[in-house]
Motif scaffolding. Structure first.
Motif, PDB file in Angstrom:
ATOM      1  N   LEU A   1       0.822  -1.213   0.000  1.00 23.69           N
ATOM      2  CA  LEU A   1       0.000   0.000   0.000  1.00 23.69           C
ATOM      3  C   LEU A   1       0.857   1.264   0.000  1.00 23.69           C
ATOM      4  O   LEU A   1       0.545   2.234  -0.687  1.00 23.69           O
ATOM      5  CB  LEU A   1      -0.949  -0.004   1.198  1.00 23.69           C
ATOM      6  CG  LEU A   1      -2.108  -0.982   1.123  1.00 23.69           C
ATOM      7  CD1 LEU A   1      -2.903  -0.938   2.422  1.00 23.69           C
ATOM      8  CD2 LEU A   1      -3.000  -0.671  -0.053  1.00 23.69           C
ATOM      9  N   LYS A   2       1.936   1.226   0.766  1.00 22.16           N
ATOM     10  CA  LYS A   2       2.827   2.383   0.820  1.00 22.16           C
ATOM     11  C   LYS A   2       3.488   2.599  -0.545  1.00 22.16           C
ATOM     12  O   LYS A   2       3.550   3.729  -1.046  1.00 22.16           O
ATOM     13  CB  LYS A   2       3.888   2.189   1.895  1.00 22.16           C
ATOM     14  CG  LYS A   2       4.811   3.364   2.041  1.00 22.16           C
ATOM     15  CD  LYS A   2       5.816   3.152   3.144  1.00 22.16           C
ATOM     16  CE  LYS A   2       6.744   4.345   3.244  1.00 22.16           C
ATOM     17  NZ  LYS A   2       7.780   4.141   4.238  1.00 22.16           N
ATOM     18  N   SER A   3       3.954   1.538  -1.157  1.00 25.23           N
ATOM     19  CA  SER A   3       4.576   1.646  -2.475  1.00 25.23           C
ATOM     20  C   SER A   3       3.572   2.100  -3.526  1.00 25.23           C
ATOM     21  O   SER A   3       3.888   2.899  -4.409  1.00 25.23           O
ATOM     22  CB  SER A   3       5.173   0.302  -2.891  1.00 25.23           C
ATOM     23  OG  SER A   3       6.179  -0.079  -1.998  1.00 25.23           O
ATOM     24  N   PHE A   4       2.356   1.590  -3.433  1.00 26.34           N
ATOM     25  CA  PHE A   4       1.296   1.970  -4.351  1.00 26.34           C
ATOM     26  C   PHE A   4       0.984   3.460  -4.218  1.00 26.34           C
ATOM     27  O   PHE A   4       0.859   4.176  -5.211  1.00 26.34           O
ATOM     28  CB  PHE A   4       0.049   1.124  -4.071  1.00 26.34           C
ATOM     29  CG  PHE A   4      -1.051   1.310  -5.067  1.00 26.34           C
ATOM     30  CD1 PHE A   4      -0.953   0.780  -6.330  1.00 26.34           C
ATOM     31  CD2 PHE A   4      -2.196   2.016  -4.726  1.00 26.34           C
ATOM     32  CE1 PHE A   4      -1.971   0.939  -7.260  1.00 26.34           C
ATOM     33  CE2 PHE A   4      -3.226   2.191  -5.643  1.00 26.34           C
ATOM     34  CZ  PHE A   4      -3.107   1.653  -6.913  1.00 26.34           C
ATOM     35  N   GLY A   5       0.875   3.929  -2.996  1.00 21.65           N
ATOM     36  CA  GLY A   5       0.629   5.352  -2.749  1.00 21.65           C
ATOM     37  C   GLY A   5       1.766   6.232  -3.240  1.00 21.65           C
ATOM     38  O   GLY A   5       1.535   7.297  -3.819  1.00 21.65           O
ATOM     39  N   GLN A   6       3.006   5.802  -3.025  1.00 20.74           N
ATOM     40  CA  GLN A   6       4.155   6.576  -3.493  1.00 20.74           C
ATOM     41  C   GLN A   6       4.200   6.642  -5.011  1.00 20.74           C
ATOM     42  O   GLN A   6       4.548   7.676  -5.585  1.00 20.74           O
ATOM     43  CB  GLN A   6       5.455   5.979  -2.963  1.00 20.74           C
ATOM     44  CG  GLN A   6       5.685   6.250  -1.504  1.00 20.74           C
ATOM     45  CD  GLN A   6       6.955   5.577  -0.995  1.00 20.74           C
ATOM     46  OE1 GLN A   6       7.434   4.623  -1.566  1.00 20.74           O
ATOM     47  NE2 GLN A   6       7.466   6.089   0.114  1.00 20.74           N
TER      48      GLN A   6
ATOM     49  N   TRP B   1       1.602   6.562  -7.098  1.00 27.35           N
ATOM     50  CA  TRP B   1       0.581   7.490  -7.584  1.00 27.35           C
ATOM     51  C   TRP B   1       0.912   8.927  -7.236  1.00 27.35           C
ATOM     52  O   TRP B   1       0.621   9.842  -7.992  1.00 27.35           O
ATOM     53  CB  TRP B   1      -0.804   7.105  -7.069  1.00 27.35           C
ATOM     54  CG  TRP B   1      -1.348   5.996  -7.896  1.00 27.35           C
ATOM     55  CD1 TRP B   1      -1.492   4.687  -7.538  1.00 27.35           C
ATOM     56  CD2 TRP B   1      -1.783   6.086  -9.255  1.00 27.35           C
ATOM     57  NE1 TRP B   1      -1.982   3.962  -8.580  1.00 27.35           N
ATOM     58  CE2 TRP B   1      -2.180   4.794  -9.660  1.00 27.35           C
ATOM     59  CE3 TRP B   1      -1.873   7.103 -10.175  1.00 27.35           C
ATOM     60  CZ2 TRP B   1      -2.657   4.514 -10.924  1.00 27.35           C
ATOM     61  CZ3 TRP B   1      -2.342   6.829 -11.444  1.00 27.35           C
ATOM     62  CH2 TRP B   1      -2.734   5.547 -11.814  1.00 27.35           C
ATOM     63  N   TYR B   2       1.537   9.160  -6.086  1.00 25.52           N
ATOM     64  CA  TYR B   2       1.963  10.511  -5.735  1.00 25.52           C
ATOM     65  C   TYR B   2       3.004  10.999  -6.742  1.00 25.52           C
ATOM     66  O   TYR B   2       2.902  12.117  -7.258  1.00 25.52           O
ATOM     67  CB  TYR B   2       2.541  10.545  -4.321  1.00 25.52           C
ATOM     68  CG  TYR B   2       3.013  11.913  -3.912  1.00 25.52           C
ATOM     69  CD1 TYR B   2       2.113  12.858  -3.436  1.00 25.52           C
ATOM     70  CD2 TYR B   2       4.343  12.281  -4.024  1.00 25.52           C
ATOM     71  CE1 TYR B   2       2.530  14.129  -3.066  1.00 25.52           C
ATOM     72  CE2 TYR B   2       4.773  13.543  -3.668  1.00 25.52           C
ATOM     73  CZ  TYR B   2       3.866  14.456  -3.184  1.00 25.52           C
ATOM     74  OH  TYR B   2       4.296  15.709  -2.836  1.00 25.52           O
ATOM     75  N   ASP B   3       4.001  10.171  -7.038  1.00 28.56           N
ATOM     76  CA  ASP B   3       5.023  10.559  -8.011  1.00 28.56           C
ATOM     77  C   ASP B   3       4.440  10.713  -9.407  1.00 28.56           C
ATOM     78  O   ASP B   3       4.862  11.569 -10.176  1.00 28.56           O
ATOM     79  CB  ASP B   3       6.154   9.531  -8.044  1.00 28.56           C
ATOM     80  CG  ASP B   3       7.049   9.611  -6.827  1.00 28.56           C
ATOM     81  OD1 ASP B   3       7.062  10.664  -6.159  1.00 28.56           O
ATOM     82  OD2 ASP B   3       7.739   8.612  -6.537  1.00 28.56           O
ATOM     83  N   PHE B   4       3.470   9.876  -9.741  1.00 29.07           N
ATOM     84  CA  PHE B   4       2.865   9.932 -11.069  1.00 29.07           C
ATOM     85  C   PHE B   4       2.019  11.186 -11.232  1.00 29.07           C
ATOM     86  O   PHE B   4       2.089  11.857 -12.257  1.00 29.07           O
ATOM     87  CB  PHE B   4       2.017   8.683 -11.300  1.00 29.07           C
ATOM     88  CG  PHE B   4       1.398   8.620 -12.665  1.00 29.07           C
ATOM     89  CD1 PHE B   4       2.165   8.327 -13.767  1.00 29.07           C
ATOM     90  CD2 PHE B   4       0.044   8.854 -12.837  1.00 29.07           C
ATOM     91  CE1 PHE B   4       1.606   8.266 -15.035  1.00 29.07           C
ATOM     92  CE2 PHE B   4      -0.532   8.798 -14.097  1.00 29.07           C
ATOM     93  CZ  PHE B   4       0.257   8.499 -15.201  1.00 29.07           C
ATOM     94  N   VAL B   5       1.213  11.531 -10.247  1.00 30.89           N
ATOM     95  CA  VAL B   5       0.306  12.674 -10.355  1.00 30.89           C
ATOM     96  C   VAL B   5       1.030  13.977 -10.048  1.00 30.89           C
ATOM     97  O   VAL B   5       0.941  14.945 -10.804  1.00 30.89           O
ATOM     98  CB  VAL B   5      -0.913  12.494  -9.421  1.00 30.89           C
ATOM     99  CG1 VAL B   5      -1.759  13.741  -9.390  1.00 30.89           C
ATOM    100  CG2 VAL B   5      -1.737  11.301  -9.860  1.00 30.89           C
ATOM    101  N   ILE B   6       1.748  14.027  -8.956  1.00 35.62           N
ATOM    102  CA  ILE B   6       2.407  15.254  -8.533  1.00 35.62           C
ATOM    103  C   ILE B   6       3.721  15.443  -9.284  1.00 35.62           C
ATOM    104  O   ILE B   6       4.002  16.516  -9.801  1.00 35.62           O
ATOM    105  CB  ILE B   6       2.662  15.266  -7.012  1.00 35.62           C
ATOM    106  CG1 ILE B   6       1.379  15.063  -6.244  1.00 35.62           C
ATOM    107  CG2 ILE B   6       3.363  16.543  -6.586  1.00 35.62           C
ATOM    108  CD1 ILE B   6       0.330  16.111  -6.447  1.00 35.62           C
ATOM    109  N   GLY B   7       4.522  14.393  -9.350  1.00 40.71           N
ATOM    110  CA  GLY B   7       5.802  14.460 -10.055  1.00 40.71           C
ATOM    111  C   GLY B   7       6.742  15.452  -9.415  1.00 40.71           C
ATOM    112  O   GLY B   7       6.837  15.557  -8.191  1.00 40.71           O
ATOM    113  N   ASP B   8       7.426  16.210 -10.251  1.00 41.59           N
ATOM    114  CA  ASP B   8       8.411  17.176  -9.758  1.00 41.59           C
ATOM    115  C   ASP B   8       7.795  18.508  -9.362  1.00 41.59           C
ATOM    116  O   ASP B   8       8.381  19.255  -8.589  1.00 41.59           O
ATOM    117  CB  ASP B   8       9.478  17.435 -10.820  1.00 41.59           C
ATOM    118  CG  ASP B   8      10.342  16.213 -11.071  1.00 41.59           C
ATOM    119  OD1 ASP B   8      10.480  15.409 -10.153  1.00 41.59           O
ATOM    120  OD2 ASP B   8      10.855  16.084 -12.198  1.00 41.59           O
ATOM    121  N   ASP B   9       6.630  18.804  -9.903  1.00 42.50           N
ATOM    122  CA  ASP B   9       6.063  20.138  -9.691  1.00 42.50           C
ATOM    123  C   ASP B   9       4.593  20.022  -9.292  1.00 42.50           C
ATOM    124  O   ASP B   9       3.740  19.683 -10.115  1.00 42.50           O
ATOM    125  CB  ASP B   9       6.215  20.966 -10.962  1.00 42.50           C
ATOM    126  CG  ASP B   9       5.927  22.431 -10.750  1.00 42.50           C
ATOM    127  OD1 ASP B   9       5.701  22.830  -9.590  1.00 42.50           O
ATOM    128  OD2 ASP B   9       5.933  23.184 -11.730  1.00 42.50           O
TER     129      ASP B   9
END
Length: 72
Positions: free
Chosen positions: A4-9, A11-19
């Motif tokens: 779950l933690k990896s899954f959340g990370q 999606w956070y990186d995918f949606v939010i990304g660098d900016d």
């Protein structure tokens, strides 16, 4: 739990990304498009054009914020 933690990370990186500002601008543009859609004033083609213009405008504003010169 690690999954779950990896899954959340992911999606956070995918949606939010660098900016995060781009992600917020896109969400706001989509929310505005949803509001226009709920009014029912425009047809499908007009909504597609409005949505494209909103997304390009939102991205342009967030990009302009990032590249503006800083005060020294």
């Amino acid at each position: 739990m690690k999954f779950l933690k990896s899954f959340g990370q992911f999606w956070y990186d995918f949606v939010i990304g660098d900016d995060w500002k781009i992600a917020v601008a896109v969400v706001l543009a989509l929310a505005l498009l949803l509001a226009v859609l709920s009014l029912g004033l425009f047809g499908d083609a007009a909504l597609a054009v409005i949505g494209g213009v909103l997304l390009v405008g939102a991205f342009s504003v967030s990009l302009a914020i990032d590249v503006r010169p800083t005060k020294s």
